[in-house]
Design a protein around this motif. Structure first.
Motif, PDB file in Angstrom:
ATOM      1  N   LYS A 158      74.379  58.047  59.324  1.00 24.63           N
ATOM      2  CA  LYS A 158      73.394  57.203  60.029  1.00 24.63           C
ATOM      3  C   LYS A 158      72.142  56.995  59.176  1.00 24.63           C
ATOM      4  O   LYS A 158      71.864  57.800  58.269  1.00 24.63           O
ATOM      5  N   ALA A 159      71.411  55.955  59.469  1.00 28.63           N
ATOM      6  CA  ALA A 159      70.178  55.672  58.753  1.00 28.63           C
ATOM      7  C   ALA A 159      69.220  56.852  58.855  1.00 28.63           C
ATOM      8  O   ALA A 159      69.207  57.572  59.850  1.00 28.63           O
ATOM      9  N   ASN A 160      68.455  57.011  57.768  1.00 29.80           N
ATOM     10  CA  ASN A 160      67.441  58.062  57.720  1.00 29.80           C
ATOM     11  C   ASN A 160      67.948  59.481  57.549  1.00 29.80           C
ATOM     12  O   ASN A 160      67.165  60.422  57.639  1.00 29.80           O
ATOM     13  N   LYS A 161      69.245  59.635  57.301  1.00 33.73           N
ATOM     14  CA  LYS A 161      69.811  60.963  57.039  1.00 33.73           C
ATOM     15  C   LYS A 161      69.832  61.218  55.527  1.00 33.73           C
ATOM     16  O   LYS A 161      69.947  60.286  54.730  1.00 33.73           O
ATOM     17  N   ARG A 162      69.764  62.506  55.186  1.00 35.17           N
ATOM     18  CA  ARG A 162      69.881  62.903  53.775  1.00 35.17           C
ATOM     19  C   ARG A 162      71.176  63.683  53.565  1.00 35.17           C
ATOM     20  O   ARG A 162      71.593  64.440  54.443  1.00 35.17           O
ATOM     21  N   CYS A 163      71.793  63.496  52.417  1.00 32.68           N
ATOM     22  CA  CYS A 163      73.051  64.195  52.125  1.00 32.68           C
ATOM     23  C   CYS A 163      73.230  64.342  50.615  1.00 32.68           C
ATOM     24  O   CYS A 163      72.432  63.817  49.847  1.00 32.68           O
ATOM     25  N   VAL A 164      74.258  65.084  50.249  1.00 31.60           N
ATOM     26  CA  VAL A 164      74.560  65.294  48.830  1.00 31.60           C
ATOM     27  C   VAL A 164      75.962  64.761  48.538  1.00 31.60           C
ATOM     28  O   VAL A 164      76.881  64.959  49.331  1.00 31.60           O
ATOM     29  N   LEU A 165      76.109  64.091  47.419  1.00 32.81           N
ATOM     30  CA  LEU A 165      77.416  63.554  47.034  1.00 32.81           C
ATOM     31  C   LEU A 165      78.324  64.701  46.577  1.00 32.81           C
ATOM     32  O   LEU A 165      78.050  65.379  45.598  1.00 32.81           O
ATOM     33  N   ALA A 188      74.526  64.391  43.416  1.00 32.22           N
ATOM     34  CA  ALA A 188      73.377  63.494  43.610  1.00 32.22           C
ATOM     35  C   ALA A 188      72.831  63.631  45.034  1.00 32.22           C
ATOM     36  O   ALA A 188      73.595  63.716  45.994  1.00 32.22           O
ATOM     37  N   ALA A 189      71.506  63.652  45.147  1.00 32.48           N
ATOM     38  CA  ALA A 189      70.857  63.738  46.471  1.00 32.48           C
ATOM     39  C   ALA A 189      70.692  62.321  47.011  1.00 32.48           C
ATOM     40  O   ALA A 189      70.056  61.481  46.380  1.00 32.48           O
ATOM     41  N   LEU A 190      71.298  62.066  48.162  1.00 41.07           N
ATOM     42  CA  LEU A 190      71.277  60.709  48.716  1.00 41.07           C
ATOM     43  C   LEU A 190      70.416  60.651  49.981  1.00 41.07           C
ATOM     44  O   LEU A 190      70.473  61.554  50.820  1.00 41.07           O
ATOM     45  N   HIS A 191      69.657  59.574  50.113  1.00 46.00           N
ATOM     46  CA  HIS A 191      68.885  59.329  51.321  1.00 46.00           C
ATOM     47  C   HIS A 191      69.261  57.945  51.832  1.00 46.00           C
ATOM     48  O   HIS A 191      68.948  56.933  51.197  1.00 46.00           O
ATOM     49  N   VAL A 192      69.959  57.932  52.964  1.00 46.99           N
ATOM     50  CA  VAL A 192      70.384  56.653  53.527  1.00 46.99           C
ATOM     51  C   VAL A 192      69.197  56.051  54.265  1.00 46.99           C
ATOM     52  O   VAL A 192      68.845  56.494  55.355  1.00 46.99           O
ATOM     53  N   GLU A 193      68.593  55.029  53.694  1.00 46.70           N
ATOM     54  CA  GLU A 193      67.387  54.471  54.301  1.00 46.70           C
ATOM     55  C   GLU A 193      67.708  53.467  55.392  1.00 46.70           C
ATOM     56  O   GLU A 193      67.072  53.460  56.437  1.00 46.70           O
ATOM     57  N   GLU A 194      68.693  52.611  55.149  1.00 49.78           N
ATOM     58  CA  GLU A 194      69.051  51.619  56.167  1.00 49.78           C
ATOM     59  C   GLU A 194      70.540  51.336  56.152  1.00 49.78           C
ATOM     60  O   GLU A 194      71.175  51.412  55.109  1.00 49.78           O
TER      61      GLU A 194
END
Ligand SMILES: [Mn+2]
Ligand SMILES: [Mn+2]
Ligand SMILES: [Mn+2]
Ligand SMILES: [Mn+2]
Lengths: 227, 227
Positions: A158-165, A188-194
């Motif tokens: 979902k938007a606004n969540k942070r995760c790692v590849l 890689a550290a990912l931040h799903v913005e939208e």
DNA sequence: AATATTTTTTAGTTGGGTCTAAAAAAATAA
DNA sequence: TTATTTTTTTAGACCCAACTAAAAAATATT
């Protein structure tokens, strides 16, 4: 005079079929169709039928004509052995030989058929008992257990969540090269913005850099762990 | 539409035949007999005849019925490539995986057929460009040149000479295990104290220890360099 | 030189793994 | 439910790499 306990040996072709039936069976327990196997083995359905009869004969699959196929416990054990070898060799190729993650699959397709238990044990130790291969896939244990990692698809975040590849769900060279070009690599550290409703593309910041667009097609094949 | 320059691929069987014809040709230039090839390939003469016709067809050997066979330049190049891979993998197995020198030949028989030029280049570098394998045999260069080491057979060394053990002329496991048991390993300093005329055995001091008897049969298969 | 022996080749099979074309079964649509 | 389409299996063939048995050529012996 043949013994019940004779060590039955496997040809390359048989090993490839078992491995592919294993792959097609992951995550559900429906039987696998002849056509599905034909596609992955790059052969014709008629050839698959022949081979399935032979594998059933040897007790490695359950197969009844027109009903599809699934691995027997013995067949699954063989398949897991091949997958274990494939993934350990991929680790070797990347970690020790300096290949990129998009270059190792084809070579591992050959190396996975090398037959030597002691070699694979020593290789495992030499690599310091890796848990996953260069694509984030779990390495089966020598007892034939496939670790469950429980990763999520980036396309489901979902938007606004942070995760790692953590891994990829496809190891074609073109796909992996695209990821590399986009700075998307394991860890890689990912931040799903939208999440863009129109085409289901997502805007993601990678390692805190300004966000970029990732297509749904790509996101579907990226595995992540929430942080 | 077939091209003159198409990359002709080699099966395992073909590679094994070429390698064996190479081995049988080393040190002389007589043609090789069908039976000699049959013995080393562990097949029957009739099977060899079939294969020789096929290899000749592909331009890898010169063969005329009843006249024996020898490698063409193209065939020798392929054979040297296989030998190079075999020996580099043997170095890998001993140096990196911790196998003993009597355990690696069978595994290398499989690994020598892995097809990837870049892999073998990287392996070579990883092993720091070894010149010889664990049995003292020279490793062909990537340009297909077999280095000449010019070693002598221990059985030809005169009494009172000193030499160093540089290699073996036979890589069967039982022979290598016997050498190990006798403290005979690569690099051992040998002093031939006596040659016993009766059975051609020799009395040899190994690394300055009290002399032991070495049979002619064993001495024949030990390669040394005078010091 | 004639005969016997050994080596090599040919002829005909086999098994593994693939293929194409046709038949049969199953799934889908009318 | 019947007809059509798709999937799967069978039948028959091919190539590769091996085999056995028999024929032919080369070599050795008398
Ligand atoms: Mn792979
Ligand atoms: Mn992988
Ligand atoms: Mn060897
Ligand atoms: Mn060697």
């Amino acid at each position: 005079m043949s013994s019940k306990f004779a060590q039955m040996s496997t040809s390359f072709a048989e090993e490839n079929y078992l491995k592919i039936i294993y792959r097609l069976s992951e995550g559900h327990d429906d039987d696998i169709s002849t056509n599905a196997v034909a596609e992955l083995t790059q052969t014709k359905a008629a050839s698959v039928t022949d081979m399935l009869r032979k594998l059933a004969e040897k007790g490695w699959v359950h197969y009844q004509k027109y009903q599809g196929v699934r691995l027997s416990p013995a067949g699954e054990k063989i398949a897991l052995g091949i997958v274990r070898k494939h993934r350990l060799w991929e680790v070797f190729l990347v970690e020790k030989m300096g290949f990129n993650w998009d270059e190792v699959h084809e070579i591992a397709e050959q190396l996975e058929h090398i037959e030597s238990d002691s070699l694979i044990e020593k290789l495992d130790a030499f690599l310091e008992f890796p848990k996953t291969d260069p694509h984030g896939d779990p390495i089966p244990t020598k007892n034939g257990v496939m670790p469950e990692l429980g990763y999520l698809h980036l396309s489901d975040i979902k938007a606004n969540k942070r995760c790692v590849l953590m891994g990829v769900a496809k190891d074609s060279a073109v796909f992996l090269q695209l990821l590399t070009k986009m700075q998307l690599s394991l860890g890689a550290a990912l931040h799903v913005e939208e999440v863009n409703a129109f085409d289901r593309s997502i805007s993601v910041s990678i390692d805190n850099a300004p966000a970029v667009f990732i297509s749904h097609e790509v996101a579907k094949n990226i595995l992540v762990k929430l942080t």
